[in-house]
Design an enzyme around this catalytic site. Structure first.
Site, PDB file in Angstrom:
ATOM      1  N   SER A 180       4.121   1.676  -0.809  1.00 55.63           N
ATOM      2  CA  SER A 180       4.935   1.806  -2.025  1.00 55.63           C
ATOM      3  C   SER A 180       4.074   2.172  -3.234  1.00 55.63           C
ATOM      4  CB  SER A 180       5.690   0.506  -2.301  1.00 55.63           C
ATOM      5  OG  SER A 180       6.666   0.266  -1.313  1.00 55.63           O
ATOM      6  N   CYS A 191      10.836   1.688   9.863  1.00 55.88           N
ATOM      7  CA  CYS A 191      10.268   0.739   8.903  1.00 55.88           C
ATOM      8  C   CYS A 191      11.252  -0.364   8.532  1.00 55.88           C
ATOM      9  CB  CYS A 191       9.839   1.487   7.639  1.00 55.88           C
ATOM     10  SG  CYS A 191       9.209   0.408   6.339  1.00 55.88           S
ATOM     11  N   GLU A 230       0.817  -1.214   0.000  1.00 54.19           N
ATOM     12  CA  GLU A 230       0.000   0.000   0.000  1.00 54.19           C
ATOM     13  C   GLU A 230       0.852   1.267   0.000  1.00 54.19           C
ATOM     14  OE1 GLU A 230      -3.507   2.334  -0.005  1.00 54.19           O
ATOM     15  OE2 GLU A 230      -3.170   0.221  -0.444  1.00 54.19           O
TER      16      GLU A 230
END
Length: 408
Positions: free
Chosen positions: A251, A358, A249
């Protein structure tokens, strides 16, 4: 797209999340708050309140403060998205604290190192080339091409499916349900159904990989957990769900928005990048800073009373350390409202900061670099069909565009 920040009629407290009133920049209210009250109360979707931090130094300091919890089941955890509690389930790294978080993150960190991602680049390039082939084939008829459908969504979806070992034929299951989970227009019942559907699908996948392993990430994780004596079907199901949700989602939205930025009044920059692809990594970092498409993972609860910019935040009070606001702090990034692909973006917080930064950021960078270099070199003269202020932007927890029609 809404243009005004809503305020509580009785208290004057602004509502969170705030709405972007221009296609690319953060909510304009962030700049005022950063200047006047950089640590301020905001009203959340569930009626509760939390502290919003908008200065870079404050955001970075609290994201590295060990006296905080990421546990989304904590009663004071800020409800920045309507399904916050759903992300407190087993396997969701972003809801874990030390030492549990470190234990489980170590199990998968090696899969996303810069070295490992370099090994994946040839396959990512093949996937991108195949998608650009389709873009050219569709556009050969002279009709506009929706880059979201033909490129932005399939590239990261194919990559994460291959990485995890998820059949790409099942992509509609996770793409549709992810959209429901993240859309602010979805009802509670819609979100519960979407979450249950995803967990059921991935639970069956974990079971099948356990009985018939392959050489993909999910099978390797099952082996690692069994060898460590930590195997837990529910945990691995949640882990797979988090990787699948996060792996496509964000990217996909960065690809569509990045293309839009590059085509929106930056011809000289685009020409330079096409002429010298080695410049693209720095341009990608600036796009990540400039767009800052997601804010909600940087929510926490303080476990000890802490002073931030002269404001005392009490123990068991929730806060939102806005990476979006921090990435547009002029004290850190001069003229932050300008897109400058040659900017020094060192320290940007688009991927968060600290132990919860992340996990897949190296993979995301590789995807973005390869997509932009390939698309702009193979499709010269690319242009938007609609002006940026008429594009269908998402009212979602992850900022993006529903469709992006282009021609050339």
């Amino acid at each position: 797209m809404a243009t005004d920040t809503e305020f509580d009629a009785e208290t004057g407290i602004p509502s969170f999340p705030m709405v972007r009133s221009c296609p690319f920049g953060p909510p304009p209210e962030y700049a005022r708050l950063r200047s006047e009250t950089p640590v301020s109360k905001v009203r959340l979707q569930d009626g509760g309140t939390a502290w919003l931090l908008t200065r870079y130094q404050d955001v970075r300091a609290l994201l590295s403060n060990p006296a905080t919890t990421s546990n989304r089941a904590h009663p004071a955890f800020p409800a920045t998205v309507a399904n916050t509690q759903a992300f407190a389930q087993k396997g969701f790294l972003l809801s874990m604290d030390a030492p549990e978080h470190a234990l489980h993150r170590r199990m998968v960190t090696g899969e996303f190192t810069a070295h490992q991602v370099r090994r994946l680049r040839p396959r990512i390039q093949e996937i991108v080339d195949e998608c650009v082939d389709r873009v050219l084939a569709v556009g050969a008829s002279g009709r506009p091409v929706d880059l979201v459908r033909e490129l932005a969504l399939p590239v990261p979806s194919l990559v994460i499916c291959e990485l995890l070992g998820v059949p790409y034929t099942s992509r509609d299951i996770f793409q549709k349900n992810t959209e429901i989970l993240l859309s602010r227009a979805s009802t509670a019942a819609d979100r519960e159904g979407a979450f249950a559907s995803l967990r059921a699908f991935l639970g069956e996948l974990v079971t099948s990989k356990d009985s018939e392993p392959d050489d993909r990430l999910l099978s390797r994780l099952i082996v690692k957990y069994r060898e460590a004596g930590l195997y837990d079907h529910e945990h691995l199901t949640g882990f797979a769900m988090l990787l699948l949700l996060a792996g496509h989602e964000t990217s996909a939205n960065m690809i569509s928005l990045g293309v839009t930025v590059m085509l929106d009044g930056h011809p000289a920059d685009l020409d330079s990048l096409v002429a010298d692809p080695s410049l693209m990594p720095q341009a990608v970092e600036e796009l990540l800073r400039y767009l800052s498409i997601v804010d909600y993972p940087t929510s926490r609860v303080l476990l000890e009373e802490t002073e931030v910019s002269g404001v005392r935040i009490g123990a068991d009070e929730g806060f939102i350390a806005s990476g979006t606001a921090a990435n547009h702090d002029p004290e850190m990034f001069p003229d932050p409202e300008l897109f400058n692909p040659r900017r020094n973006t060192a320290g940007h917080l688009a991927f968060g900061f600290g132990v919860h930064a992340c996990l897949g950021q190296n993979l995301a960078r590789a995807e973005l670099e390869i997509v932009f270099n390939t698309l702009f070199s193979r499709v010269p003269g690319l242009r938007l069909v609609e002006p940026t202020d008429r594009l269908p932007y998402k009212d979602s927890s992850v900022y993006g565009i529903h469709t992006l029609e282009v021609t050339w």
